[in-house]
Motif scaffolding. Structure first.
Motif, PDB file in Angstrom:
ATOM      1  N   VAL A  57       0.903  -0.853  -0.593  1.00  0.00           N
ATOM      2  CA  VAL A  57      -0.048   0.115  -0.060  1.00  0.00           C
ATOM      3  C   VAL A  57       0.742   1.235  -0.461  1.00  0.00           C
ATOM      4  CG1 VAL A  57      -1.436   1.611   1.617  1.00  0.00           C
ATOM      5  CG2 VAL A  57      -1.823  -0.879   0.978  1.00  0.00           C
ATOM      6  N   LEU A  83      -3.349   0.167  -3.757  1.00  0.00           N
ATOM      7  CA  LEU A  83      -3.852   1.976  -3.220  1.00  0.00           C
ATOM      8  C   LEU A  83      -3.265   2.864  -2.946  1.00  0.00           C
ATOM      9  CD1 LEU A  83      -6.388   2.335  -1.520  1.00  0.00           C
ATOM     10  CD2 LEU A  83      -5.884   0.990   0.326  1.00  0.00           C
ATOM     11  N   THR A  85      -3.025   6.032  -1.172  1.00  0.00           N
ATOM     12  CA  THR A  85      -3.643   6.749   0.060  1.00  0.00           C
ATOM     13  C   THR A  85      -3.027   8.592   0.630  1.00  0.00           C
ATOM     14  OG1 THR A  85      -2.666   5.836   2.259  1.00  0.00           O
ATOM     15  CG2 THR A  85      -4.184   4.420   1.756  1.00  0.00           C
ATOM     16  N   ALA A 110      -7.908   9.355  -2.311  1.00  0.00           N
ATOM     17  CA  ALA A 110      -7.024   7.629  -2.345  1.00  0.00           C
ATOM     18  C   ALA A 110      -7.379   6.970  -3.977  1.00  0.00           C
ATOM     19  CB  ALA A 110      -8.221   6.935  -1.791  1.00  0.00           C
ATOM     20  N   THR A 112      -6.901   4.222  -6.790  1.00  0.00           N
ATOM     21  CA  THR A 112      -7.282   2.168  -6.282  1.00  0.00           C
ATOM     22  C   THR A 112      -7.234   2.052  -7.721  1.00  0.00           C
ATOM     23  OG1 THR A 112      -9.772   2.107  -6.623  1.00  0.00           O
ATOM     24  CG2 THR A 112      -9.050   2.130  -3.974  1.00  0.00           C
ATOM     25  N   GLU A 140     -11.902   6.987   3.463  1.00  0.00           N
ATOM     26  CA  GLU A 140     -10.483   6.638   3.233  1.00  0.00           C
ATOM     27  C   GLU A 140     -10.961   5.235   3.564  1.00  0.00           C
ATOM     28  OE1 GLU A 140      -6.750   8.400   4.637  1.00  0.00           O
ATOM     29  OE2 GLU A 140      -6.622   6.724   5.769  1.00  0.00           O
ATOM     30  N   THR A 144     -10.071   1.324   1.686  1.00  0.00           N
ATOM     31  CA  THR A 144      -9.764   0.862   1.367  1.00  0.00           C
ATOM     32  C   THR A 144     -10.220  -0.855   1.603  1.00  0.00           C
ATOM     33  OG1 THR A 144      -7.766   1.942   3.158  1.00  0.00           O
ATOM     34  CG2 THR A 144      -8.423  -0.520   3.726  1.00  0.00           C
ATOM     35  N   TYR A 240      -7.165   4.721   6.924  1.00  0.00           N
ATOM     36  CA  TYR A 240      -7.009   3.411   5.561  1.00  0.00           C
ATOM     37  C   TYR A 240      -6.114   2.352   7.222  1.00  0.00           C
ATOM     38  CZ  TYR A 240      -3.317   0.392   4.465  1.00  0.00           C
ATOM     39  OH  TYR A 240      -1.751  -1.034   4.475  1.00  0.00           O
ATOM     40  N   GLY A 243     -10.330   0.525   8.165  1.00  0.00           N
ATOM     41  CA  GLY A 243     -10.533  -0.842   7.261  1.00  0.00           C
ATOM     42  C   GLY A 243      -9.932  -2.583   7.263  1.00  0.00           C
ATOM     43  N   CYS A 244      -8.654  -1.984   7.199  1.00  0.00           N
ATOM     44  CA  CYS A 244      -7.229  -2.774   7.132  1.00  0.00           C
ATOM     45  C   CYS A 244      -8.274  -4.139   8.174  1.00  0.00           C
ATOM     46  CB  CYS A 244      -6.042  -2.448   7.407  1.00  0.00           C
ATOM     47  SG  CYS A 244      -5.005  -1.905   6.060  1.00  0.00           S
TER      48      CYS A 244
ATOM     49  N   ASN G 229       0.185  -3.769   9.839  1.00  0.00           N
ATOM     50  CA  ASN G 229      -1.410  -3.454   9.842  1.00  0.00           C
ATOM     51  C   ASN G 229      -2.369  -4.935  10.622  1.00  0.00           C
ATOM     52  OD1 ASN G 229      -0.788  -1.663   7.899  1.00  0.00           O
ATOM     53  ND2 ASN G 229      -0.847  -3.444   5.641  1.00  0.00           N
TER      54      ASN G 229
END
Lengths: 252, 252, 252, 252, 252, 252, 252, 252
Positions: A57, A83, A85, A110, A112, A140, A144, A240, A243-244, G229
């Motif tokens: 990323v 991706l 960011t 972002a 993608t 974001e 993600t 981010y 989202g992960c 992450n």
């Protein structure tokens, strides 16, 4: 290549060209260092690919449009999903030249490029926030999660000072497998949401507000002190990261 | 034992009992995990022993006298030197029963048992402090440095508000290879000392003081912002850490 | 000149032109003040020159290009080595006019003019950092160490979240006499590095990050609380300070 | 005028035109409110004028050049001395049009117009600072003290990391009746100075520095925790406040 | 003695027993070190005695009753005045045995033994505070000022929330040459007092209060941000420091 | 409409077209969700309208002029009163095109369009502040209170360092039903005002000041620690919030 | 009961005993309030039971042994599982009298009574920590997860300063479905662990340490700024919260 | 008496015994000082009595039982109502001896003696809190409001993580004229409550919680950043202050 070296060594041992004692020494040297270098490197990357189809990323912050386009071009060239960011329209202009299929998410800041074989998560992820100022962070998180293979439902304008709007969306809250809640100011929304559902809530403090909001610290502290079960927290504005985590849970 | 397993495998390869392909597989398995377990463990410990003859330090904080005596007894039994920090008279009473040769340093709140083959540092370490309230931290640094094989010179009662006392000890400042400076309140002593010498100064903020000293934070900030060259800083009250760093430098 | 004045006074005493009593008075006056002014000044500068061949470093921050060029010109004119930190392309344009042999280090934001007789350090200094955003601070440390007479090895892109990259460089870690580790965000890299080596580690918190990184405070606290032996810390973004401390240790 | 109204009332009482009862009522009304409004106002202003010949100081921060010139013009028109702090070249351009005799102090960012009958202080005020970045604050203090009627001696470039420069100026330190010390970074200079003299030291933290200097907080804490007697502190960068306190002491 | 050594050297030069060149070398050695040791030492102590007749103050904090009595006994034995701050009834019991004429100030937590030849200040010092919880700090300031030779007026129970009580004491405010104001909670009293007088105000934040008073930090910040002229600040609860500064001003 | 649906259902039950059992199911579904959605929404809005005639306030911060004009146009179109806070001349230019009767308050940075049937408060609200730099916040409070139907009295230039100005306005202080006090720096004015009146005081910390004012934190802490009765506090610079609270109290 | 009341009302409507209009009124009243009271209450509790078989957790902090025993007795009496956190031996003595089958976890400071029908999680939860001082928090997390129906693996003594110990346990790291990492001091362990696995990591800062650890704040900031992450964070020492989140994820 | 003195003076003027000039001087003296002393004093006290029938509240914190009983006895003796806050069973034992009719509120840690002619507020005050640990603060608020003449409704166990309990009490929320909300941890309850009502909400942060609650700071920040209208805040744990403000509003 390390493995083929080993193969050659063993062939030499079998052929009697290398005696076992000195072969032990050479393997011990490999043991001492190789796993950290080659195998180790391979394994971790492999893990990363297996779990998300997402080897890398790009954090746009502090990189020039050229640097970003350069990295993005190489990722796109090898057919991987992309991706970027915390990026900008300028970087987007540069990236689209090297990755025509990429897409710019203005609100999420972002870029993608969806991957074809990214494994899909099992349920859907709900991203909820209170006000329009939380949207960049919420987007974001949503973008993600989407690029990592998840269905995302977006719930906006649900603040604690007008509970009826949140309570009117109970169905959507109950339909999610993981919920990301972005909130600035007093950061109370994750507590209220977590009290209404039975799935993990990832709380993201937003740096919106002024005065004693201290750039999101008030919201961060509120979330860390949540009296509701099931709330864990990521850094201020870290859509981010949320989202992960959500994607990782949704892929379990 | 890992190495002997490897030897057996290689002997079997040479004898034709194991074919190279499956041997490659078995070595790859070893590569994947062994170094973290056995070799890795050995190497790091080995390093630690080589550099200080000091395989383990016991942080007394939060351990019962019995726990401390138990650990200390095992260290003493294998003939290693011993250092227990942040300890108490009660723990000392328990330790002396299992390690009769140990010694208690009341002001430093430390227990030591010198090792016979601890390598000696090349020069001497000066430990300077301003007031009597800094002494526990300064003594922890001094005792740590001594048990790790260094000559230590102690310089006390040299505060920035009475420069003549410090300036009257220039010879001792210049004689040191490394200097540890402990200071509370405004924490200015390391800056002044570093301006007078040409060796590294390890600054230790002390939690003495009241009001806006905030338990040593004022001194810590003062030291981090030192306008003098050659100053680096350890945690508040961390005499042990300063002693370690100084000893490491003095053994180079 | 002070010494020659003294010589003239003593000659006059010997010649009977000045009686001892009034000579005592005149020397006492010199004792009272001179050492602070002339001798003192000379001695400290002398020390500084002896140890690094480096009488002066110019902090560019808050100075105009003209001011910087003015100072740099005078330093270069007397044949001394030059180091300007926290400077800018504009200042560089002004400096190169007065010091043609000077060099601009863009990433380090520094200007240097190597000295011919700067004493060399005994070993090499490793400067390690995790990400590209740490590079300006890491380069400031590296350039400082180089101009002060040290061999510098640069190790980049070794973060704690991908240990294999760090572990793959164990040889370079073990080859260094002093290690500078620059890290932002959680600032954990110095702890991990210090656990793998037996030499002093100078930790530099970087102000990279966002939200609860608080401009490097999170990294600073992480480093001060390091659970590894041998770590000491300098101010946030203080690459120059770390380079100084490391050089001083490497010259011992 | 209030007093003359009273006089007229009392004349009317004596003349029998106003009976004592209603006069009591009217005086009571004056007692209830007048002192706060007119007398009170006059008295305080009177005090202020008596002590410094300085009825008003204009804080330029947040005022437009026009607003500043407007106020300055009115002050100059009534023949009073003028001090504008935290101002700009633009404001200066506007002020000089309405007060031709005024003077702009670039480094101090101040505009002054000396008063003719400002009472002189009894001794001289020394303003000391370490580096060039402290100069704007030091100059604000010096200019403030001067326009308030004090002789000011400026001592620059005396930092704690090079004591010889400070110790070489002992005569000037001892000649002052009050000393203002401006310092950023670790803020240790006031402690060192106060240990060398027997007069009050006003410490001014400067917001210079970076990282853990936190905009002057490190220096502020250092000064508040000074281990030397006779040190009191004003706000970060508050050169004006220090000049006021010093002038007040020097006029005692 | 240093001077007589010099005299002997000069006599030897005149007598031709020592040649000027080697005499230069020996004097240079003296220049290099003596002033820091002997002259420096003497001068500073001399200063301290001249200004207050007060060579030493004992900070009781962290000292045992025996240690305090030991120091106090030696001070009393040489006829010097004595001040012990932050002490306890236990220490008092020990001190009175060695210094029968000493006195214990319960509220100030101080022990004093007045000196016979302490120089008197020129005016009187007013110590003002708002509530009963500020009294220990206010009394420490008052007792310090008294033992250092000042007349002290104590003004209690004058808080900003009941202005009439403060305004009713304007005469006492105007009679003081220096004013110490102790205040906790919002720390607004020094601003109000400074607006009513024309003498320096030393503000002392008190650690009384709860919640967001943060142990005196709220009061400290309030005082540092005072909008009134003439206010300078000492550390939280530092009554002793305020007494020192006030005495120093009152002796000018 | 929800109610009419229910009516149709009940008619159908009565008519025998729907049997009670399935009607129970359908009502239970309504019970489960409707109140949160429709009724809830209606009730809260209704409340808001009843109490202030003010269904919506637009926070201009972070919205484009177009977005603001869009919202403002729709509010104006349905005849509702309008309040836009933290806005700009650019937004004002856009709004006046869609709401010709609106007015721009430059100092308050607000746009208003008075409503015709906003209920009036019972008394008047006094908005007091010390300096010109507090005016934007004070005006935001005043404009907010006015558009919500309150009479507002503005009291300016009443700081604690010149009490006579405040005491000269006792009549206006006593005439108010609620008082809003805006203050920066040490934030002491609300305490002093609350000590003089018998009505609630809403304190607003202003972010004016520098150094240790920390963007209004010093004032905020001062107000939270007020020693006067009747003071409650809103966020730094939150003039709008103070205006709301005051209006709410004034409408009781 | 609410539903049966509704049924009776609808029967009455059908029977013509209640006319639709008044029935609408009565249902509207139910709509307005009932869902919040009865249905809402039931639903939320129902959720809580469904998801963990765990209707209530008792926070022992601030409750007397009697209060805890009282609540525990009632929970045990209705056959529910029990979890009391932050409790004491005294409370345990009281609880065992009313719930003989309960168990006390000394290190976790918790009391549990396992439920028979608590649903089991799908995988196992690994609880990792570095030092013995982290154990109380780690055990609170582990005991919480166990009583909520999860298999728990405990990994101790794996700190970042001795990586070999952590790397030697890769198998156990990879076997977990969720990982809880407890760490004090610099709080770097979660970053390192998250870099080695592909499952969510719940980070728990521990309040162990001294000086600049600020009661766990250093660790908290380190975790929030993790560069790895998959890391989310709960409050300092909140082992219970981490156990809840992990269990919730493990039950998905 | 001041007025009768004035009357005598005016009579003397009329009688020609005092000439107007010297009368002007004597009145001016009165103008200069009297209003601060007598009139001012009388007026403020009068105000305090008029508004609450409550001339004095005793803060028990830091007072001995004897001191409290002494003050309480004098208040009770003159028939005034009594409120002692932050007190203890020991103080209660002492007070009941001198004020037999007083009552001890254990949870509120308060002693009260109701006044007979305390004016009654117009509506009722609701005091709401979430958990049992908030009860001491909530009770202090409730007891304060009651003794000041208000009807108080207590609403407990209504936390944001279980909204149904709060929503089930809408009637009680709507019945109040002012609402006090006490909350610790994330402090979100006041925002949620304020979103449901149309009356002022006084928010009181409670110091309950651990870790990142920082003794109530997290709750304080949450409340200051409330996104709901009508919320103002008092100091952490300041139940008394909230009771005062609410009572003042309820008496309007």
């Amino acid at each position: 290549m390390t493995m083929s070296e080993l193969r050659r060594l063993l062939d030499a041992v079998r052929a009697g060209e290398v005696d076992p004692d000195s072969a032990v020494g050479r393997v011990r040297d490999m043991l001492r260092r190789a796993p950290f270098e080659d195998l180790g490197f391979a394994r971790v990357d492999h893990h990363r690919e297996i779990r998300q189809g997402f080897p890398e990323v790009v954090l746009g912050l502090g990189k020039t449009p050229e640097q970003i386009a350069d990295i993005a071009g190489r990722i796109a060239a090898r057919g991987s999903p992309l991706l970027v960011t915390r990026t900008s329209p300028e970087a987007w202009a540069a990236v689209r030249r090297v990755a025509a299929a990429a897409r710019y998410h203005e609100q999420a800041r972002a870029i993608t490029l969806p991957g074809t074989d990214v494994p899909r998560g099992h349920g859907s992820i709900l991203v909820a926030c209170a006000g329009t100022s939380d949207l960049p962070v919420a987007e974001e998180a949503a973008v993600t999660a989407e690029v990592m293979g998840n269905d995302v439902d977006r719930l906006r304008d649900v603040g604690v000072a007008g509970l009826h709007r949140l309570l009117g969306e109970l169905d959507r809250l109950h339909a999610a497998r993981v919920i990301i809640v972005v909130a600035g100011m007093e950061g109370a929304l994750p507590s209220v949401v977590a009290g209404l559902v039975s799935v993990p809530v990832i709380a993201v403090p937003a740096s919106v507000g002024y005065g004693a909001s201290f750039g999101g610290v008030a919201a961060l502290l509120g979330m860390l002190n949540s009296c509701a079960n099931g709330v864990s927290v990521v850094n201020i504005d870290n859509g981010y990261g949320a989202g992960c985590v959500a994607s990782m849970i949704n892929h379990l």
